[in-house]
Design an enzyme around this catalytic site. Sequence first.
Site, short mmCIF file in Angstrom:
data_model
loop_
_atom_site.label_atom_id
_atom_site.label_comp_id
_atom_site.label_asym_id
_atom_site.label_seq_id
_atom_site.Cartn_x
_atom_site.Cartn_y
_atom_site.Cartn_z
N TYR A 82 67.30 3.25 -18.17
CA TYR A 82 66.17 3.83 -19.36
C TYR A 82 66.94 4.99 -19.83
O TYR A 82 66.64 5.21 -21.07
CB TYR A 82 64.88 4.39 -18.78
CG TYR A 82 63.79 3.20 -18.57
CD1 TYR A 82 63.97 1.95 -17.78
CD2 TYR A 82 62.63 3.45 -19.38
CE1 TYR A 82 63.03 1.01 -17.92
CE2 TYR A 82 61.75 2.35 -19.26
CZ TYR A 82 61.71 1.46 -18.78
OH TYR A 82 60.92 0.36 -18.38
N LYS A 127 69.47 -4.72 -6.45
CA LYS A 127 70.45 -5.71 -6.54
C LYS A 127 71.88 -5.65 -6.09
O LYS A 127 72.78 -5.46 -6.89
CB LYS A 127 70.22 -6.11 -8.25
CG LYS A 127 71.30 -7.40 -8.65
CD LYS A 127 70.54 -8.78 -8.29
CE LYS A 127 71.15 -9.83 -8.81
NZ LYS A 127 70.69 -11.20 -8.33
N ASP A 160 65.51 -10.24 -7.41
CA ASP A 160 65.23 -11.68 -7.83
C ASP A 160 64.42 -12.43 -6.58
O ASP A 160 63.34 -12.82 -7.14
CB ASP A 160 66.39 -12.52 -8.21
CG ASP A 160 67.52 -12.42 -6.98
OD1 ASP A 160 67.25 -11.42 -6.06
OD2 ASP A 160 68.52 -13.36 -7.12
N ASP A 171 59.54 -1.31 -13.43
CA ASP A 171 58.78 -1.55 -14.65
C ASP A 171 58.26 -3.07 -14.61
O ASP A 171 57.23 -3.58 -14.89
CB ASP A 171 59.55 -1.32 -15.85
CG ASP A 171 58.70 -1.55 -17.16
OD1 ASP A 171 57.53 -1.17 -17.28
OD2 ASP A 171 59.43 -2.18 -18.07
N ASP A 182 54.51 -5.27 -13.77
CA ASP A 182 53.57 -6.29 -14.45
C ASP A 182 53.43 -7.29 -13.81
O ASP A 182 52.30 -7.90 -13.79
CB ASP A 182 54.50 -6.26 -15.89
CG ASP A 182 53.97 -5.37 -16.91
OD1 ASP A 182 53.70 -4.27 -16.78
OD2 ASP A 182 54.11 -5.99 -18.20
C1 IPM Z 1 55.23 1.20 -18.63
C2 IPM Z 1 55.58 0.90 -20.10
C3 IPM Z 1 56.71 1.89 -20.46
C4 IPM Z 1 57.96 1.81 -19.45
C5 IPM Z 1 57.26 1.81 -21.97
C6 IPM Z 1 56.00 1.89 -22.81
C7 IPM Z 1 58.31 2.67 -22.37
O1 IPM Z 1 56.14 -0.27 -20.04
O2 IPM Z 1 54.89 2.52 -18.42
O3 IPM Z 1 55.54 0.59 -17.69
O4 IPM Z 1 58.82 0.93 -19.78
O5 IPM Z 1 58.16 2.72 -18.66
MN MN Z 2 55.73 -1.45 -18.26
#
Ligand code: IPM
Ligand code: MN
Length: 362
Positions: free
Chosen positions: A141, A186, A219, A243, A247
């Site tokens: 990042y 990884k 993975d 990240d 999700d």
């Molecule tokens: C999160 C979001 C952010 C990230 C984006 C909006 C930059 O996806 O907080 O998970 O990737 O960290």
């Molecule tokens: Mn995110």
Amino acid sequence: MHAEIVVLPGDGIGPEVTAAAVEVLRAVAKGFGHCFGFHEHRIGGAAIDAIGSPLPEETLLACRTADAVLLGAVGGPRWSDPGASVRPEQGLLALRQALGLYANLRPVAPHPAALGAAPIKPHLLAGVDLLVVRELTGGIYFGDKQRTPNDASDLCRYSVGEVERIVRRACQLARVRRGKLTSVDKANVLETSRLWREVATRVARDEFPDVQIEHQLVDAMAMHLLARPREYDVIVTENMFGDILTDEASMLAGSLGLLPSASLGDGRRGLYEPIHGSAPDIAGRGIANPYASILSAALLLRHSLDLRDEAECVERAVAEALHAGALTADLATTTPPLSTRAATRAVLAQLCEERQPIVMRD
Ligand code: IPM
Ligand code: MN
């Protein structure tokens, strides 16, 4: 207690969900006899539109002097032209870095009432209670970015110190939970991951003999997280893996709209935000799920203000609201969905019930 809280609504559904969380924090202040000051500032696309920068000076200054920051979400199609040189997300990344918030805590503990919305078999989800600790200010990042007409690169870099401090934080958290740490990397491919694994092994062995550490390749982890989520306690990983895995982990909870997060550094000041994005498709319609933002406010109470009873009270109120069937569109499978306002009112009603004796004494 007295606390100054900066509120950064941001873009899309950000303003709707932070308004709900602020309402809950106001109710907590009233019920428990605290005094919270709220200060709204611009970030992300809203700040680009207003003054051309995703993180205005005055916003950063306000965050630096506040006790805590509550953020909604940033981004949206309006600002996502691939050729754009200024993007809403830069504001959030710069803020995390400027405040030194290297530890991002993302708890995942599915509520039974939300399991109907989860795309995973219910018997796999009972008893899931895990915490992802995502490194937040390093890795790909923040590495050098290069672009020519023919190629592009993003550098992924980690220092020993950066890995040590995040693994330490994860071990401290594991120690007061079930004592189990899964470090995700990884290491079969990436040099940064080999360093990560080496440092994680050493920190856990030398400083936390009471914490049991295991290593997983990312993975395989993506698969295990869905196949046997109950087995995990604390998961520590680098920025981008964290990240992506969170999700994925939100599907264990039933909806992205339920997961809160706390971003912490070495001091008490923190940034609290849902893990979901700005959801431009439903923005402005009053139907967004406010629970992730409200639960982020609970983490703010706990981590930045040290108000543990108050934090638990908010978490219980959300659980009770869910239990009572207060489900927004992302969760409601068999009942008509509630609006953001109605779901917030359900939480406030539970909160009042819990606090009644003290409210009356006041
Ligand atoms: C999160 C979001 C952010 C990230 C984006 C909006 C930059 O996806 O907080 O998970 O990737 O960290
Ligand atoms: Mn995110």
